[in-house]
Design a protein around this motif. Structure first.
Motif, PDB file in Angstrom:
ATOM      1  N   TYR A 105     -18.746  43.305  19.689  1.00 60.52           N
ATOM      2  CA  TYR A 105     -19.207  42.798  18.397  1.00 60.52           C
ATOM      3  C   TYR A 105     -20.426  43.560  17.901  1.00 60.52           C
ATOM      4  CZ  TYR A 105     -20.619  39.530  14.753  1.00 60.52           C
ATOM      5  OH  TYR A 105     -20.964  38.978  13.562  1.00 60.52           O
ATOM      6  N   ASN A 106     -21.363  43.899  18.792  1.00 56.88           N
ATOM      7  CA  ASN A 106     -22.639  44.481  18.377  1.00 56.88           C
ATOM      8  C   ASN A 106     -22.794  45.958  18.742  1.00 56.88           C
ATOM      9  OD1 ASN A 106     -23.905  42.063  17.296  1.00 56.88           O
ATOM     10  ND2 ASN A 106     -23.832  41.326  19.409  1.00 56.88           N
ATOM     11  N   LYS A 139     -23.989  42.905   9.058  1.00 56.86           N
ATOM     12  CA  LYS A 139     -24.070  43.080  10.503  1.00 56.86           C
ATOM     13  C   LYS A 139     -24.662  44.442  10.833  1.00 56.86           C
ATOM     14  CE  LYS A 139     -20.235  43.825  12.691  1.00 56.86           C
ATOM     15  NZ  LYS A 139     -18.925  43.644  13.383  1.00 56.86           N
ATOM     16  N   ARG A 189     -26.264  49.549   9.640  1.00 53.67           N
ATOM     17  CA  ARG A 189     -25.928  48.299   8.948  1.00 53.67           C
ATOM     18  C   ARG A 189     -24.541  48.443   8.327  1.00 53.67           C
ATOM     19  NH1 ARG A 189     -28.463  43.899   7.304  1.00 53.67           N
ATOM     20  NH2 ARG A 189     -30.492  44.704   7.969  1.00 53.67           N
TER      21      ARG A 189
END
Length: 331
Positions: free
Chosen positions: A53-54, A73, A69
């Motif tokens: 996810y990150n 997110k 960015r």
């Protein structure tokens, strides 16, 4: 302070991915998340730990952590160097990319810009809206540059011209009305270019003595020799010297092979020429005779006409003579 904030955010994200904070994550899913370099987000070569996810959560040594960015997110990316508009900061804990000041397009650190944004001009590592006294703004370079010399239209500094005013020629950063010695003006480039002088090679050997393309049948002839042009001159360069020479020569007269046939042909041509000349003269003579006959005929006709006119006048005069007074008295 900014570094501490980034670290805090990463810790929270790490907690969300690895401590079971997500309620719907199964034990098997959490185990998969905690494996370094296995998930799809760790396909980058620089990631040390990551999440799907990150993105990257930590980087390998010598790599910089950069947060990209995407919408709302941020994704962690490990890079060998920071992108434009960011500068790299190294520390024992981690290497991070930090954004430059708002007026900088690129920078070395937070206090030293290397290129400014539009509307700002670089001077001593600072981006300013106005330049100090003695300097002028350059919109192309986005820098504060020295005032150009009078003859310059654009310059690099106070002594070096990048472009001259119309009618002047540039040479080594200076503008000239007349080019220096060994240089010549180029109106196409508006520059002083180096003169190119003519260069020629060595003379060839003298040719055999000949005359009218023959090497026999004469006593006095000519010998020639030539040389090639190796470098043609520029418009103002030294012109080329003579590339061919000729001199008189003497040889022992000898007959050419097949000379008798040539003499016969020459005599035949001479006879034909003489005949043609005689025929031409005969035609001219006959023409003159015909013209003389025509002239005689014309003269005789004119004489006959004149005699006839005279006789006619005499007859008319005899018929119309007046009667004298003596004759009238006799009557």
């Amino acid at each position: 302070m900014q570094l501490q904030l980034i670290s805090f955010v990463l810790i929270i994200l790490h907690c969300m991915d690895y401590t079971g904070c997500q309620q719907h994550s199964s034990p098997r899913h959490r185990q998969h998340k905690q494996i370094s370099g296995v998930s799809s987000g760790c396909q980058q070569g620089g990631c040390l730990t990551c999440s799907d996810y990150n993105g990257c959560l930590s980087c390998k040594p010598r790599f910089f952590m950069h947060l990209e960015r995407i919408g709302m997110k941020q994704i962690g990316v490990c890079m060998t160097s920071c992108p434009l508009g960011f500068y790299g900061t190294r520390s024992p804990e981690r290497n991070t990319c930090t954004k430059c000041r708002s007026e900088c397009d690129s920078c070395f650190n937070k206090n030293f810009c290397t290129r400014c944004r539009a509307g700002f001009y670089l001077h001593l590592g600072k981006c300013q809206e106005n330049c100090p006294e003695g300097l002028v703004r350059s919109d192309t370079q986005r820098e504060c540059v020295p005032r150009c010399p009078v003859e310059c239209e654009a310059c690099v500094n106070s002594e070096t011209c990048a472009r001259c005013r119309p009618g002047l020629y540039q040479l080594s950063g200076r503008c000239h009305h007349v080019c220096p010695e060994d240089y010549e003006p180029s109106d196409k480039l508006m520059e002083c270019t180096l003169q190119v002088h003519c260069e020629v090679g060595e003379w060839s050997e003298w040719s055999p003595c000949s005359r009218s393309g023959r090497t026999c049948g004469f006593k006095r002839g000519q010998e020639t020799r030539t040389r090639q042009v190796l470098q043609y001159p520029s418009p103002f360069g030294n012109p080329c010297p003579e590339i061919s020479e000729m001199k008189e020569c003497l040889v022992k007269r000898r007959k050419c092979a097949g000379g008798r046939k040539k003499n016969e042909r020459r005599e035949r041509r001479n006879r034909n020429n003489r005949k043609d000349k005689e025929n031409q003269e005969g035609r001219r003579e006959r023409k003159r005779e015909r013209e003389q006959e025509r002239e005689r005929d014309t003269g005789e006709r004119e004489d006959s006409d004149n005699r006839n006119k005279t006789e006619h006048r005499h007859r008319r005069g005899h018929d119309t003579d007046p009667v004298s007074p003596e004759d009238s008295l006799v009557q």
